[in-house]
Design an enzyme around this catalytic site. Structure first.
Site, PDB file in Angstrom:
ATOM      1  N   GLU A 124       0.822  -1.218   0.000  1.00  0.00           N
ATOM      2  CA  GLU A 124       0.000   0.000   0.000  1.00  0.00           C
ATOM      3  C   GLU A 124       0.849   1.257   0.000  1.00  0.00           C
ATOM      4  O   GLU A 124       0.560   2.238   0.709  1.00  0.00           O
ATOM      5  CB  GLU A 124      -0.996  -0.044   1.176  1.00  0.00           C
ATOM      6  CG  GLU A 124      -1.883  -1.291   1.132  1.00  0.00           C
ATOM      7  CD  GLU A 124      -3.047  -1.293   2.123  1.00  0.00           C
ATOM      8  OE1 GLU A 124      -3.027  -0.484   3.064  1.00  0.00           O
ATOM      9  OE2 GLU A 124      -3.959  -2.125   1.934  1.00  0.00           O
ATOM     10  N   GLU A 275      -6.227  -8.242  -1.211  1.00  0.00           N
ATOM     11  CA  GLU A 275      -6.811  -8.394   0.128  1.00  0.00           C
ATOM     12  C   GLU A 275      -8.287  -8.066   0.015  1.00  0.00           C
ATOM     13  O   GLU A 275      -8.653  -7.046  -0.566  1.00  0.00           O
ATOM     14  CB  GLU A 275      -6.210  -7.397   1.134  1.00  0.00           C
ATOM     15  CG  GLU A 275      -4.814  -7.656   1.583  1.00  0.00           C
ATOM     16  CD  GLU A 275      -4.350  -6.619   2.636  1.00  0.00           C
ATOM     17  OE1 GLU A 275      -5.162  -5.801   3.102  1.00  0.00           O
ATOM     18  OE2 GLU A 275      -3.155  -6.626   2.953  1.00  0.00           O
TER      19      GLU A 275
END
Ligand SMILES: *[C@@H]1O[C@H](CO)[C@@H](O)[C@H](O)[C@H]1NC(C)=O
Ligand SMILES: *[C@@H]1O[C@H](CO)[C@@H](O)[C@H](O)[C@H]1NC(C)=O
Ligand SMILES: *[C@@H]1O[C@H](CO)[C@@H](O)[C@H](O)[C@H]1NC(C)=O
Ligand SMILES: *[C@@H]1O[C@H](CO)[C@@H](O)[C@H](O)[C@H]1NC(C)=O
Length: 463
Positions: A124, A275
Protein backbone atom coordinates in the site's frame (compact mmCIF):
# COMPACT_ATOMS: atom_id res chain seq x y z
CA UNK A 1 -3.13 -6.52 -47.51
CA UNK A 2 -5.49 -4.69 -45.34
CA UNK A 3 -8.34 -7.16 -45.83
CA UNK A 4 -6.04 -10.10 -45.47
CA UNK A 5 -4.83 -8.75 -42.15
CA UNK A 6 -8.39 -8.30 -41.07
CA UNK A 7 -9.23 -11.91 -41.98
CA UNK A 8 -6.19 -13.18 -40.16
CA UNK A 9 -7.06 -11.01 -37.19
CA UNK A 10 -10.59 -12.37 -37.23
CA UNK A 11 -9.36 -15.94 -37.41
CA UNK A 12 -6.90 -15.30 -34.66
CA UNK A 13 -9.52 -13.66 -32.57
CA UNK A 14 -12.03 -16.48 -32.95
CA UNK A 15 -9.35 -19.02 -32.02
CA UNK A 16 -8.62 -16.94 -28.95
CA UNK A 17 -12.29 -16.70 -28.08
CA UNK A 18 -12.90 -20.42 -28.46
CA UNK A 19 -9.74 -21.24 -26.56
CA UNK A 20 -10.69 -19.02 -23.71
CA UNK A 21 -14.27 -20.26 -23.63
CA UNK A 22 -13.17 -23.90 -23.45
CA UNK A 23 -10.49 -23.07 -20.93
CA UNK A 24 -12.70 -21.06 -18.71
CA UNK A 25 -14.94 -23.96 -17.81
CA UNK A 26 -12.14 -25.92 -16.20
CA UNK A 27 -9.97 -23.05 -15.09
CA UNK A 28 -9.11 -23.26 -11.40
CA UNK A 29 -10.18 -20.20 -9.46
CA UNK A 30 -7.30 -18.71 -7.57
CA UNK A 31 -8.53 -18.19 -4.04
CA UNK A 32 -5.74 -17.79 -1.58
CA UNK A 33 -5.20 -16.41 1.85
CA UNK A 34 -3.07 -13.64 3.33
CA UNK A 35 -0.74 -15.05 5.96
CA UNK A 36 -0.06 -12.15 8.30
CA UNK A 37 2.26 -12.78 11.22
CA UNK A 38 1.50 -9.91 13.62
CA UNK A 39 0.62 -12.07 16.58
CA UNK A 40 2.58 -13.40 19.52
CA UNK A 41 0.45 -16.53 19.78
CA UNK A 42 0.39 -17.90 16.24
CA UNK A 43 1.10 -21.52 15.28
CA UNK A 44 4.45 -22.59 13.87
CA UNK A 45 4.98 -22.16 10.15
CA UNK A 46 4.73 -25.89 9.36
CA UNK A 47 1.48 -26.10 11.31
CA UNK A 48 0.21 -22.98 9.51
CA UNK A 49 0.83 -24.56 6.12
CA UNK A 50 -1.27 -27.55 7.17
CA UNK A 51 -4.05 -25.20 8.24
CA UNK A 52 -3.86 -23.37 4.90
CA UNK A 53 -4.30 -26.71 3.15
CA UNK A 54 -7.20 -27.56 5.41
CA UNK A 55 -8.93 -24.32 4.39
CA UNK A 56 -8.32 -25.42 0.77
CA UNK A 57 -6.67 -22.13 -0.05
CA UNK A 58 -4.76 -22.61 -3.29
CA UNK A 59 -2.35 -19.69 -2.91
CA UNK A 60 -0.74 -17.88 -0.01
CA UNK A 61 0.51 -14.33 0.23
CA UNK A 62 3.12 -13.21 2.75
CA UNK A 63 4.02 -9.74 4.00
CA UNK A 64 7.68 -10.67 3.97
CA UNK A 65 9.90 -13.39 2.56
CA UNK A 66 9.96 -15.31 5.84
CA UNK A 67 12.38 -18.21 5.17
CA UNK A 68 10.62 -20.49 7.68
CA UNK A 69 7.35 -20.15 5.79
CA UNK A 70 9.00 -20.56 2.39
CA UNK A 71 10.68 -23.68 3.67
CA UNK A 72 7.44 -25.04 5.11
CA UNK A 73 5.77 -24.50 1.72
CA UNK A 74 8.37 -26.56 -0.13
CA UNK A 75 6.80 -29.49 -1.87
CA UNK A 76 3.23 -28.43 -1.07
CA UNK A 77 2.38 -27.22 -4.56
CA UNK A 78 0.91 -24.04 -3.06
CA UNK A 79 2.04 -20.96 -5.02
CA UNK A 80 3.20 -18.08 -2.86
CA UNK A 81 3.52 -14.31 -3.20
CA UNK A 82 6.35 -12.74 -1.23
CA UNK A 83 6.93 -9.10 -0.40
CA UNK A 84 9.79 -6.62 -0.38
CA UNK A 85 9.34 -4.39 2.70
CA UNK A 86 8.48 -0.72 2.18
CA UNK A 87 11.66 0.41 3.93
CA UNK A 88 13.82 -1.15 1.21
CA UNK A 89 12.07 0.39 -1.77
CA UNK A 90 14.06 3.59 -1.97
CA UNK A 91 17.47 1.93 -1.68
CA UNK A 92 16.47 -0.80 -4.13
CA UNK A 93 15.25 1.77 -6.64
CA UNK A 94 18.75 3.14 -7.09
CA UNK A 95 20.99 0.11 -6.53
CA UNK A 96 20.98 -2.99 -8.74
CA UNK A 97 23.62 -4.72 -6.62
CA UNK A 98 21.43 -4.44 -3.56
CA UNK A 99 18.41 -5.63 -5.55
CA UNK A 100 20.29 -8.67 -6.81
CA UNK A 101 21.42 -9.39 -3.28
CA UNK A 102 17.85 -9.19 -1.98
CA UNK A 103 16.53 -11.54 -4.65
CA UNK A 104 19.60 -13.74 -4.25
CA UNK A 105 19.19 -14.20 -0.53
CA UNK A 106 15.39 -14.19 -0.18
CA UNK A 107 14.10 -15.96 -3.28
CA UNK A 108 16.92 -18.08 -4.70
CA UNK A 109 17.40 -20.37 -1.68
CA UNK A 110 13.80 -21.60 -2.08
CA UNK A 111 13.01 -21.19 -5.74
CA UNK A 112 11.88 -23.22 -7.67
CA UNK A 113 11.15 -25.86 -5.00
CA UNK A 114 8.84 -23.38 -3.32
CA UNK A 115 6.49 -22.07 -5.98
CA UNK A 116 7.21 -18.37 -5.57
CA UNK A 117 5.04 -16.69 -8.20
CA UNK A 118 4.78 -13.02 -7.20
CA UNK A 119 7.33 -10.64 -5.92
CA UNK A 120 5.29 -7.81 -4.47
CA UNK A 121 7.17 -4.57 -3.98
CA UNK A 122 5.97 -2.88 -0.80
CA UNK A 123 2.53 -2.77 0.76
CA UNK A 124 0.00 0.00 0.00
CA UNK A 125 2.89 2.30 -0.84
CA UNK A 126 0.78 4.94 -2.59
CA UNK A 127 -1.66 5.49 0.30
CA UNK A 128 -1.71 9.08 1.50
CA UNK A 129 -0.49 8.27 4.99
CA UNK A 130 2.53 6.38 3.65
CA UNK A 131 3.46 9.21 1.27
CA UNK A 132 3.17 11.71 4.12
CA UNK A 133 5.75 9.77 6.14
CA UNK A 134 8.10 9.09 3.25
CA UNK A 135 8.09 11.72 0.54
CA UNK A 136 10.28 9.76 -1.89
CA UNK A 137 8.77 6.29 -1.71
CA UNK A 138 6.07 7.05 -4.28
CA UNK A 139 8.42 8.13 -7.03
CA UNK A 140 10.84 5.30 -6.16
CA UNK A 141 8.21 2.58 -6.39
CA UNK A 142 8.25 1.80 -10.12
CA UNK A 143 12.04 2.18 -10.47
CA UNK A 144 12.35 -0.39 -7.66
CA UNK A 145 9.91 -2.72 -9.43
CA UNK A 146 11.95 -2.41 -12.63
CA UNK A 147 15.12 -3.34 -10.78
CA UNK A 148 13.46 -6.38 -9.22
CA UNK A 149 12.25 -7.43 -12.67
CA UNK A 150 15.75 -6.96 -14.11
CA UNK A 151 17.20 -8.99 -11.28
CA UNK A 152 14.78 -11.89 -11.86
CA UNK A 153 15.69 -11.76 -15.54
CA UNK A 154 19.39 -11.91 -14.80
CA UNK A 155 18.75 -15.02 -12.69
CA UNK A 156 16.73 -16.39 -15.65
CA UNK A 157 13.52 -16.52 -13.61
CA UNK A 158 10.55 -15.99 -15.89
CA UNK A 159 7.50 -17.17 -13.98
CA UNK A 160 7.58 -14.69 -11.10
CA UNK A 161 5.46 -11.62 -11.67
CA UNK A 162 6.36 -8.30 -10.10
CA UNK A 163 3.56 -6.19 -8.65
CA UNK A 164 2.62 -3.86 -5.82
CA UNK A 165 -0.57 -4.08 -3.73
CA UNK A 166 -2.38 -0.76 -3.41
CA UNK A 167 -5.30 0.32 -1.26
CA UNK A 168 -8.47 1.78 -2.79
CA UNK A 169 -7.53 5.20 -1.48
CA UNK A 170 -5.45 5.57 -4.67
CA UNK A 171 -8.86 6.37 -6.17
CA UNK A 172 -10.98 9.44 -5.53
CA UNK A 173 -13.71 8.62 -3.03
CA UNK A 174 -16.62 8.08 -5.40
CA UNK A 175 -19.23 5.38 -5.44
CA UNK A 176 -19.96 5.90 -9.14
CA UNK A 177 -17.59 3.58 -11.01
CA UNK A 178 -17.65 5.55 -14.26
CA UNK A 179 -16.58 8.67 -12.34
CA UNK A 180 -13.55 7.07 -10.70
CA UNK A 181 -10.06 8.35 -11.32
CA UNK A 182 -6.72 8.04 -9.60
CA UNK A 183 -5.98 10.50 -6.78
CA UNK A 184 -4.40 13.65 -8.20
CA UNK A 185 -1.04 13.26 -6.44
CA UNK A 186 -0.45 9.79 -7.92
CA UNK A 187 -2.40 10.02 -11.19
CA UNK A 188 0.43 11.66 -13.10
CA UNK A 189 3.85 10.20 -13.60
CA UNK A 190 3.71 7.55 -10.86
CA UNK A 191 0.50 5.85 -12.00
CA UNK A 192 1.33 6.07 -15.70
CA UNK A 193 4.73 4.47 -15.04
CA UNK A 194 3.08 1.80 -12.94
CA UNK A 195 0.36 0.94 -15.46
CA UNK A 196 2.92 0.88 -18.25
CA UNK A 197 5.09 -1.50 -16.20
CA UNK A 198 2.14 -3.76 -15.36
CA UNK A 199 1.00 -3.92 -18.97
CA UNK A 200 4.40 -4.52 -20.50
CA UNK A 201 5.29 -7.27 -18.00
CA UNK A 202 1.79 -8.86 -18.17
CA UNK A 203 1.46 -8.45 -14.43
CA UNK A 204 -1.66 -7.47 -12.49
CA UNK A 205 -3.05 -4.45 -10.71
CA UNK A 206 -3.05 -5.77 -7.14
CA UNK A 207 -5.79 -4.03 -5.18
CA UNK A 208 -6.85 -4.28 -1.54
CA UNK A 209 -10.62 -3.84 -1.64
CA UNK A 210 -12.73 -3.88 1.52
CA UNK A 211 -16.48 -3.34 1.18
CA UNK A 212 -16.52 -3.40 5.01
CA UNK A 213 -14.76 -0.02 5.27
CA UNK A 214 -16.74 1.59 2.47
CA UNK A 215 -19.98 0.36 4.00
CA UNK A 216 -19.18 1.35 7.60
CA UNK A 217 -18.13 4.84 6.51
CA UNK A 218 -21.37 5.15 4.55
CA UNK A 219 -23.62 3.11 6.81
CA UNK A 220 -26.61 5.37 6.24
CA UNK A 221 -26.49 5.26 2.46
CA UNK A 222 -25.24 1.76 1.64
CA UNK A 223 -27.15 -1.26 2.88
CA UNK A 224 -25.32 -3.95 4.78
CA UNK A 225 -26.88 -6.67 2.63
CA UNK A 226 -25.49 -5.00 -0.49
CA UNK A 227 -22.00 -5.05 1.04
CA UNK A 228 -22.39 -8.73 2.02
CA UNK A 229 -23.55 -9.89 -1.48
CA UNK A 230 -27.02 -10.47 0.01
CA UNK A 231 -28.91 -7.63 -1.64
CA UNK A 232 -30.47 -9.71 -4.40
CA UNK A 233 -32.49 -7.91 -7.04
CA UNK A 234 -34.01 -5.47 -4.59
CA UNK A 235 -30.88 -3.61 -3.67
CA UNK A 236 -28.97 -2.43 -6.68
CA UNK A 237 -26.99 0.58 -7.76
CA UNK A 238 -27.30 1.92 -11.27
CA UNK A 239 -24.40 3.97 -12.56
CA UNK A 240 -26.18 6.98 -14.06
CA UNK A 241 -23.61 7.44 -16.82
CA UNK A 242 -23.13 3.87 -18.06
CA UNK A 243 -26.48 2.43 -17.02
CA UNK A 244 -24.61 -0.56 -15.55
CA UNK A 245 -26.49 -2.13 -12.66
CA UNK A 246 -24.56 -3.30 -9.61
CA UNK A 247 -25.76 -5.92 -7.16
CA UNK A 248 -22.92 -5.69 -4.64
CA UNK A 249 -20.37 -3.24 -3.34
CA UNK A 250 -17.25 -5.20 -4.26
CA UNK A 251 -18.17 -5.12 -7.97
CA UNK A 252 -18.69 -1.37 -7.68
CA UNK A 253 -15.19 -1.00 -6.22
CA UNK A 254 -13.58 -3.26 -8.83
CA UNK A 255 -15.20 -1.38 -11.68
CA UNK A 256 -14.10 1.93 -10.19
CA UNK A 257 -10.54 0.73 -10.57
CA UNK A 258 -11.31 -0.46 -14.09
CA UNK A 259 -12.67 2.92 -15.16
CA UNK A 260 -9.74 4.76 -13.55
CA UNK A 261 -7.25 2.59 -15.48
CA UNK A 262 -9.26 2.98 -18.67
CA UNK A 263 -9.20 6.75 -18.26
CA UNK A 264 -5.40 6.64 -18.35
CA UNK A 265 -5.42 4.43 -21.43
CA UNK A 266 -5.11 0.97 -19.85
CA UNK A 267 -8.45 -0.83 -20.20
CA UNK A 268 -6.87 -4.28 -20.51
CA UNK A 269 -4.92 -4.60 -17.28
CA UNK A 270 -6.20 -7.39 -15.12
CA UNK A 271 -7.06 -6.92 -11.47
CA UNK A 272 -5.94 -9.21 -8.67
CA UNK A 273 -7.85 -8.77 -5.41
CA UNK A 274 -4.88 -8.86 -3.12
CA UNK A 275 -6.81 -8.39 0.13
CA UNK A 276 -10.50 -8.56 0.88
CA UNK A 277 -12.52 -9.92 3.75
CA UNK A 278 -14.72 -8.96 6.67
CA UNK A 279 -13.83 -8.63 10.37
CA UNK A 280 -15.32 -11.17 12.79
CA UNK A 281 -15.15 -8.81 15.75
CA UNK A 282 -14.18 -5.31 16.81
CA UNK A 283 -14.71 -2.51 19.29
CA UNK A 284 -18.06 -1.51 20.79
CA UNK A 285 -18.11 1.70 18.73
CA UNK A 286 -17.63 -0.16 15.46
CA UNK A 287 -20.46 -1.68 13.46
CA UNK A 288 -21.03 -4.82 11.48
CA UNK A 289 -17.87 -6.57 12.66
CA UNK A 290 -19.11 -9.97 13.78
CA UNK A 291 -18.86 -13.67 12.99
CA UNK A 292 -22.20 -13.74 11.20
CA UNK A 293 -21.24 -11.03 8.71
CA UNK A 294 -17.68 -12.28 8.27
CA UNK A 295 -18.92 -15.78 7.44
CA UNK A 296 -21.59 -14.40 5.14
CA UNK A 297 -19.18 -12.15 3.24
CA UNK A 298 -16.44 -14.71 2.80
CA UNK A 299 -18.75 -17.60 1.93
CA UNK A 300 -20.60 -15.47 -0.64
CA UNK A 301 -17.27 -14.29 -2.03
CA UNK A 302 -16.12 -17.89 -2.44
CA UNK A 303 -19.38 -18.75 -4.18
CA UNK A 304 -19.12 -15.76 -6.53
CA UNK A 305 -15.51 -16.44 -7.45
CA UNK A 306 -16.12 -20.12 -8.15
CA UNK A 307 -19.20 -19.53 -10.30
CA UNK A 308 -19.02 -21.25 -13.71
CA UNK A 309 -18.90 -19.61 -16.10
CA UNK A 310 -17.18 -16.73 -14.29
CA UNK A 311 -19.51 -13.81 -13.62
CA UNK A 312 -17.05 -10.92 -13.45
CA UNK A 313 -18.48 -7.45 -12.85
CA UNK A 314 -20.96 -5.30 -14.81
CA UNK A 315 -18.17 -3.50 -16.69
CA UNK A 316 -15.98 -6.61 -16.95
CA UNK A 317 -18.43 -9.48 -17.56
CA UNK A 318 -16.90 -12.95 -17.45
CA UNK A 319 -13.64 -11.62 -16.04
CA UNK A 320 -11.83 -13.87 -13.58
CA UNK A 321 -10.54 -12.13 -10.46
CA UNK A 322 -7.86 -14.07 -8.60
CA UNK A 323 -8.30 -13.24 -4.91
CA UNK A 324 -6.57 -13.47 -1.54
CA UNK A 325 -8.77 -13.32 1.54
CA UNK A 326 -7.50 -11.37 4.51
CA UNK A 327 -6.52 -13.11 6.67
CA UNK A 328 -5.41 -16.49 7.88
CA UNK A 329 -5.39 -15.58 11.59
CA UNK A 330 -6.74 -13.05 14.04
CA UNK A 331 -3.53 -11.10 14.77
CA UNK A 332 -3.34 -9.73 18.31
CA UNK A 333 -0.39 -7.41 17.74
CA UNK A 334 -1.96 -5.23 15.06
CA UNK A 335 -2.57 -1.66 16.19
CA UNK A 336 -5.58 0.51 15.38
CA UNK A 337 -9.26 -0.21 16.02
CA UNK A 338 -10.40 -3.62 17.30
CA UNK A 339 -11.41 -4.84 13.83
CA UNK A 340 -7.72 -4.86 12.87
CA UNK A 341 -7.17 -7.79 15.21
CA UNK A 342 -10.20 -9.73 13.97
CA UNK A 343 -9.86 -10.48 10.29
CA UNK A 344 -8.92 -14.13 10.67
CA UNK A 345 -10.54 -17.19 9.19
CA UNK A 346 -8.82 -18.93 12.10
CA UNK A 347 -8.19 -18.24 15.77
CA UNK A 348 -4.54 -18.37 16.81
CA UNK A 349 -5.16 -21.84 18.26
CA UNK A 350 -5.88 -23.02 14.71
CA UNK A 351 -9.60 -23.59 15.02
CA UNK A 352 -12.03 -22.00 12.57
CA UNK A 353 -13.80 -18.81 13.59
CA UNK A 354 -16.61 -20.17 11.37
CA UNK A 355 -16.51 -23.01 8.87
CA UNK A 356 -15.52 -22.01 5.35
CA UNK A 357 -14.15 -23.99 2.41
CA UNK A 358 -12.21 -21.84 -0.03
CA UNK A 359 -12.46 -24.47 -2.77
CA UNK A 360 -16.19 -23.79 -2.87
CA UNK A 361 -16.98 -27.48 -2.77
CA UNK A 362 -18.75 -27.68 0.58
CA UNK A 363 -22.48 -26.99 0.23
CA UNK A 364 -23.63 -24.30 2.65
CA UNK A 365 -26.31 -26.56 4.07
CA UNK A 366 -23.52 -28.48 5.80
CA UNK A 367 -22.58 -25.48 7.90
CA UNK A 368 -24.33 -25.12 11.21
CA UNK A 369 -26.17 -21.96 12.28
CA UNK A 370 -24.15 -18.79 12.93
CA UNK A 371 -24.41 -16.60 16.03
CA UNK A 372 -26.90 -13.80 15.35
CA UNK A 373 -25.23 -10.41 14.77
CA UNK A 374 -25.55 -7.99 17.70
CA UNK A 375 -23.79 -4.91 16.38
CA UNK A 376 -25.11 -4.18 12.90
CA UNK A 377 -26.43 -0.86 14.18
CA UNK A 378 -24.30 1.78 15.92
CA UNK A 379 -24.15 1.49 19.73
CA UNK A 380 -25.96 4.48 21.18
CA UNK A 381 -24.83 4.49 24.81
CA UNK A 382 -21.71 5.88 26.44
CA UNK A 383 -18.39 4.05 26.08
CA UNK A 384 -15.26 4.21 28.22
CA UNK A 385 -11.75 3.00 27.56
CA UNK A 386 -10.26 1.11 30.52
CA UNK A 387 -7.41 -1.19 31.45
CA UNK A 388 -8.07 -4.59 29.88
CA UNK A 389 -8.61 -7.69 31.98
CA UNK A 390 -5.36 -9.63 32.00
CA UNK A 391 -3.30 -6.59 30.94
CA UNK A 392 0.38 -6.84 31.87
CA UNK A 393 0.52 -4.64 34.98
CA UNK A 394 4.30 -4.17 34.68
CA UNK A 395 3.70 -2.23 31.51
CA UNK A 396 1.04 0.08 32.96
CA UNK A 397 3.25 2.76 34.60
CA UNK A 398 5.17 3.54 31.44
CA UNK A 399 1.98 3.46 29.35
CA UNK A 400 0.35 5.86 31.80
CA UNK A 401 3.33 8.21 31.65
CA UNK A 402 3.28 8.14 27.87
CA UNK A 403 -0.46 8.85 27.64
CA UNK A 404 -0.20 11.72 30.11
CA UNK A 405 2.39 13.42 27.91
CA UNK A 406 -0.26 13.87 25.24
CA UNK A 407 -3.26 16.11 25.17
CA UNK A 408 -4.15 19.20 27.05
CA UNK A 409 -3.33 18.50 30.72
CA UNK A 410 -5.09 15.22 30.27
CA UNK A 411 -3.91 13.73 33.57
CA UNK A 412 -4.31 16.72 35.88
CA UNK A 413 -7.37 15.25 37.63
CA UNK A 414 -5.41 12.17 38.78
CA UNK A 415 -2.55 14.14 40.32
CA UNK A 416 -2.19 13.97 44.15
CA UNK A 417 -4.90 15.95 45.88
CA UNK A 418 -7.07 16.32 42.78
CA UNK A 419 -10.60 15.01 42.29
CA UNK A 420 -9.74 11.67 40.64
CA UNK A 421 -6.59 10.85 42.60
CA UNK A 422 -8.38 8.44 44.92
CA UNK A 423 -8.53 5.50 45.02
CA UNK A 424 -4.78 5.47 44.51
CA UNK A 425 -4.39 2.60 42.09
CA UNK A 426 -2.41 2.32 38.91
CA UNK A 427 -5.32 0.52 37.22
CA UNK A 428 -7.77 3.28 38.19
CA UNK A 429 -5.38 6.01 37.12
CA UNK A 430 -4.54 4.31 33.83
CA UNK A 431 -8.23 3.72 33.10
CA UNK A 432 -8.89 7.40 33.73
CA UNK A 433 -6.04 8.43 31.44
CA UNK A 434 -6.94 5.97 28.66
CA UNK A 435 -10.55 7.16 28.70
CA UNK A 436 -9.72 10.84 28.56
CA UNK A 437 -7.05 10.35 25.92
CA UNK A 438 -9.47 8.37 23.84
CA UNK A 439 -12.29 10.88 24.33
CA UNK A 440 -9.95 13.59 23.06
CA UNK A 441 -8.37 11.81 20.10
CA UNK A 442 -10.80 9.16 18.87
CA UNK A 443 -11.93 11.22 15.92
CA UNK A 444 -8.34 11.85 15.06
CA UNK A 445 -6.50 8.54 14.79
CA UNK A 446 -6.59 7.72 18.53
CA UNK A 447 -7.71 4.20 19.45
CA UNK A 448 -8.59 2.42 22.64
CA UNK A 449 -5.85 -0.19 22.46
CA UNK A 450 -2.50 0.98 23.90
CA UNK A 451 -0.69 -2.16 22.82
CA UNK A 452 -3.34 -4.40 24.25
CA UNK A 453 -3.51 -2.71 27.66
CA UNK A 454 -6.92 -1.14 27.07
CA UNK A 455 -10.41 -2.12 25.94
CA UNK A 456 -13.72 -0.36 25.46
CA UNK A 457 -16.46 -0.88 28.04
CA UNK A 458 -20.04 0.27 28.51
CA UNK A 459 -19.64 0.20 32.32
CA UNK A 460 -18.79 3.52 33.96
CA UNK A 461 -15.38 2.88 35.58
CA UNK A 462 -15.86 5.57 38.24
CA UNK A 463 -18.82 3.65 39.72
C1 LIG B 1 24.63 -0.68 -3.30
O1 LIG B 1 24.39 -1.80 -2.46
C2 LIG B 1 25.58 -2.51 -2.16
C3 LIG B 1 25.16 -3.79 -1.45
O2 LIG B 1 24.37 -3.53 -0.31
C4 LIG B 1 26.51 -1.63 -1.34
O3 LIG B 1 27.69 -2.34 -1.01
C5 LIG B 1 26.82 -0.37 -2.14
O4 LIG B 1 27.55 0.51 -1.35
C6 LIG B 1 25.55 0.31 -2.62
N1 LIG B 1 25.87 1.39 -3.53
C7 LIG B 1 25.52 2.63 -3.30
C8 LIG B 1 25.90 3.63 -4.35
O5 LIG B 1 24.88 2.98 -2.32
C1 LIG C 1 -21.86 5.63 10.01
O1 LIG C 1 -21.74 6.55 8.94
C2 LIG C 1 -21.51 7.90 9.34
C3 LIG C 1 -21.47 8.75 8.10
O2 LIG C 1 -22.58 8.50 7.31
C4 LIG C 1 -20.21 7.98 10.07
O3 LIG C 1 -19.99 9.31 10.52
C5 LIG C 1 -20.21 7.05 11.25
O4 LIG C 1 -18.95 7.05 11.85
C6 LIG C 1 -20.57 5.63 10.79
N1 LIG C 1 -20.71 4.80 11.96
C7 LIG C 1 -19.84 3.85 12.28
C8 LIG C 1 -20.11 3.15 13.57
O5 LIG C 1 -18.89 3.52 11.58
C1 LIG D 1 -9.72 -21.59 20.14
O1 LIG D 1 -9.89 -20.24 20.51
C2 LIG D 1 -11.22 -19.78 20.46
C3 LIG D 1 -11.21 -18.28 20.74
O2 LIG D 1 -10.46 -17.96 21.83
C4 LIG D 1 -12.07 -20.55 21.43
O3 LIG D 1 -13.41 -20.11 21.38
C5 LIG D 1 -12.01 -22.02 21.07
O4 LIG D 1 -12.72 -22.78 22.01
C6 LIG D 1 -10.56 -22.51 21.03
N1 LIG D 1 -10.55 -23.84 20.48
C7 LIG D 1 -9.80 -24.82 21.02
C8 LIG D 1 -9.88 -26.14 20.35
O5 LIG D 1 -9.10 -24.64 21.98
C1 LIG E 1 5.08 -7.94 31.16
O1 LIG E 1 5.86 -6.87 30.65
C2 LIG E 1 7.22 -6.92 31.00
C3 LIG E 1 7.85 -5.62 30.51
O2 LIG E 1 7.59 -5.40 29.16
C4 LIG E 1 7.86 -8.17 30.40
O3 LIG E 1 9.21 -8.24 30.74
C5 LIG E 1 7.10 -9.39 30.89
O4 LIG E 1 7.60 -10.56 30.25
C6 LIG E 1 5.62 -9.27 30.62
N1 LIG E 1 4.91 -10.36 31.26
C7 LIG E 1 4.04 -11.14 30.62
C8 LIG E 1 3.37 -12.19 31.41
O5 LIG E 1 3.81 -11.01 29.42
Amino acid sequence: MYQMAAVIMLLFFSVLVSLSSTNRADIVTTLGVNYGELGDNLPMQTESVKLIQKLKANWVKLYSANPQILKALQGTNIPVSIMVPNQLISSISSNQTLTDQWVGSNLLPFYPKTKIRHLLVGNEVLSSWVLREDKLIGQNLVPAMRRIKASLKSYKIRNVKVGTPLAVDVLNPTLQPSKAYFRADVAGRIMKQLLEFIESTKSFFFIDAYPFFTWSNNNRTISLDYALFEGGVHQTYKDPKTGLVYTNLLDQMLDSLYFAMKRLGYPNIRTWICETGWPNGGDIDQIGANVYNAATYNRNLVKKLHAKPPVGTPAQPGMIFPTFIFALYNENQKGGPGTERHWGLLYPNGSNVYPVDLSGKTPETVYGPLPKPQNNKPYKGKIWCVVAKGANLTELPSALKEVCMHGNRLCDPIRPGRECYKPVSIVQHASYAFSSYWAQFRGNGGYCFFNGLAVQTTKDPSK
